[in-house]
Design a protein around this motif. Structure first.
Motif, PDB file in Angstrom:
ATOM      1  N   PHE A   1      29.468  43.279 -99.820  1.00 40.75           N
ATOM      2  CA  PHE A   1      28.730  43.341-101.241  1.00 40.75           C
ATOM      3  C   PHE A   1      28.501  44.688-101.326  1.00 40.75           C
ATOM      4  N   ASN A   2      30.398  45.021-101.512  1.00 43.90           N
ATOM      5  CA  ASN A   2      30.669  46.002-101.334  1.00 43.90           C
ATOM      6  C   ASN A   2      32.050  45.682-102.353  1.00 43.90           C
ATOM      7  N   ILE A   3      32.254  47.041-103.340  1.00 44.31           N
ATOM      8  CA  ILE A   3      33.148  46.428-104.340  1.00 44.31           C
ATOM      9  C   ILE A   3      34.995  46.422-103.656  1.00 44.31           C
ATOM     10  N   GLY A   4      34.243  48.101-102.468  1.00 47.08           N
ATOM     11  CA  GLY A   4      35.502  48.002-102.092  1.00 47.08           C
ATOM     12  C   GLY A   4      36.632  47.396-100.364  1.00 47.08           C
ATOM     13  N   LYS A   5      35.174  46.301-100.698  1.00 43.40           N
ATOM     14  CA  LYS A   5      35.735  45.021 -99.580  1.00 43.40           C
ATOM     15  C   LYS A   5      35.889  43.846-100.241  1.00 43.40           C
ATOM     16  N   ILE A   6      36.187  43.945-101.385  1.00 43.84           N
ATOM     17  CA  ILE A   6      36.331  42.300-102.372  1.00 43.84           C
ATOM     18  C   ILE A   6      38.270  42.210-102.476  1.00 43.84           C
ATOM     19  N   ASN A   7      38.582  41.425-102.219  1.00 42.58           N
ATOM     20  CA  ASN A   7      39.824  41.149-102.666  1.00 42.58           C
ATOM     21  C   ASN A   7      39.931  40.820-104.236  1.00 42.58           C
ATOM     22  N   PRO A   8      40.697  41.846-105.163  1.00 45.23           N
ATOM     23  CA  PRO A   8      40.940  41.271-106.496  1.00 45.23           C
ATOM     24  C   PRO A   8      41.468  40.470-107.398  1.00 45.23           C
ATOM     25  N   ALA A   9      42.248  39.509-106.174  1.00 50.05           N
ATOM     26  CA  ALA A   9      43.225  38.235-106.564  1.00 50.05           C
ATOM     27  C   ALA A   9      41.235  36.833-106.693  1.00 50.05           C
ATOM     28  N   GLN A  10      40.492  37.189-106.313  1.00 51.21           N
ATOM     29  CA  GLN A  10      39.110  37.013-105.671  1.00 51.21           C
ATOM     30  C   GLN A  10      38.542  36.921-107.398  1.00 51.21           C
ATOM     31  N   ILE A  11      38.374  37.954-107.790  1.00 52.04           N
ATOM     32  CA  ILE A  11      37.449  38.262-108.995  1.00 52.04           C
ATOM     33  C   ILE A  11      38.192  37.543-110.020  1.00 52.04           C
ATOM     34  N   THR A  12      39.470  37.926-109.735  1.00 48.14           N
ATOM     35  CA  THR A  12      39.851  37.031-111.249  1.00 48.14           C
ATOM     36  C   THR A  12      39.944  35.769-111.420  1.00 48.14           C
ATOM     37  N   LYS A  13      39.648  35.375-110.379  1.00 42.70           N
ATOM     38  CA  LYS A  13      39.108  33.623-110.181  1.00 42.70           C
ATOM     39  C   LYS A  13      37.976  33.672-110.845  1.00 42.70           C
TER      40      LYS A  13
END
Length: 288
Positions: free
Chosen positions: A54-66
């Motif tokens: 749970f750290n914004i720097g560790k999340i794949n931007p493509a995942q967020i788009t989903k």
């Protein structure tokens, strides 16, 4: 040992209390019961966010788009605990208990302690099922209200039994997908289960940890950390929840400001490593 509201875990098992046992508990209202049953040194310890996931720097931007949704809620329906797992006898006893005294998070500790002191283990089990029933009823009202605002629901298949006609998507992976949902959703909703009179669930730590915006019910332990409208958003009724959801959905700049402050609070003091360090300090001071 770490636990929340400990009655369901420990029951009347005061024989397990020992001088070399250190118990950490995140439900404050259970401390008097713990001390009375021999757990003489309980220490308050809330849960926290896992900074690895749970750290914004560790999340794949493509995942967020989903997971771009205006409004979302991820949680179980409590149908399994209330209707599937208990035996018919326990469900019957729970129903009778429910009609006699509606158990809520405000009466949980007092009711369970009384039942345990009377030595009625079967009735205590029924009380636990009644609490599950109460949580299920709370969530039904919650989802029924927010369905009108097109909330995106993620949870178990039993939601369709709890709230017929509701559209539910499968559970998301806690580590790989939930962080992306919390970032991708404009407003993340939260409601606390009835077995926690004062404590908070993981959403209160996890959502702001990734910079997400959370609208949650008012719990004492959340108010001790966050300020309403400044570092988190709180509601005290479904009417207020719906009203605030509409407001924050149309005010992106305010959401961003609140999310930023909430994230700073989490990463400064409420990551799992902070909790582990505190546990270490307590244990070292007590046992040397």
């Amino acid at each position: 040992m770490v636990c929340g509201s400990p009655h369901a875990y420990l029951g009347g098992a005061n024989k397990n209390a020992a001088s070399n046992l250190q118990l950490f508990c995140f439900e404050r209202t259970a401390f008097s019961w713990l001390s009375k049953n021999g757990y003489g040194n309980p220490v308050f310890l809330p849960t926290g966010a896992n900074g690895r996931f749970f750290n914004i720097g560790k999340i794949n931007p493509a995942q967020i788009t989903k997971f771009r949704f205006p409004l979302s809620f991820a949680g179980n329906s409590w149908w399994l605990k209330a209707r599937v797992e208990p035996s018919k006898q326990v469900r019957k006893a729970a129903k009778e208990l429910w009609h006699k005294q509606k158990i809520t998070r405000l009466t949980l500790v007092e009711s369970c302690e009384k039942l345990l002191e009377n030595g009625d283990r079967k009735l205590f089990a029924a009380a636990q099922v009644a609490l599950a029933e109460a949580s299920m009823d709370t969530r039904k009202q919650f989802i029924d209200r927010f369905s009108k605002l097109n909330v995106k629901l993620f949870g178990d298949k039993y939601w369709e039994k709890v709230s017929p006609g509701v559209k539910v998507s499968p559970y998301l992976d806690y580590h790989a997908e939930l962080p992306a949902l919390f970032v991708g959703s404009n407003v993340n909703l939260n409601v606390t289960a009835e077995h926690m009179p004062t404590a908070v669930n993981q959403r209160v730590w996890d959502v702001p940890a990734v910079g997400g915006f959370l609208l949650t019910d008012t719990q004492e332990d959340a108010l001790s950390v966050f300020i309403d409208g400044e570092s988190m958003a709180f509601y005290t009724s479904l009417d207020e929840a719906a009203s605030k959801a509409k407001f924050y959905l149309s005010h992106a700049e305010i959401r961003a400001r609140i999310s930023q402050k909430g994230a700073a609070i989490i990463h400064q003091s409420h990551i799992m490593t902070h909790r582990l360090q505190y546990m270490y300090n307590v244990m070292k001071k007590r046992f040397g």
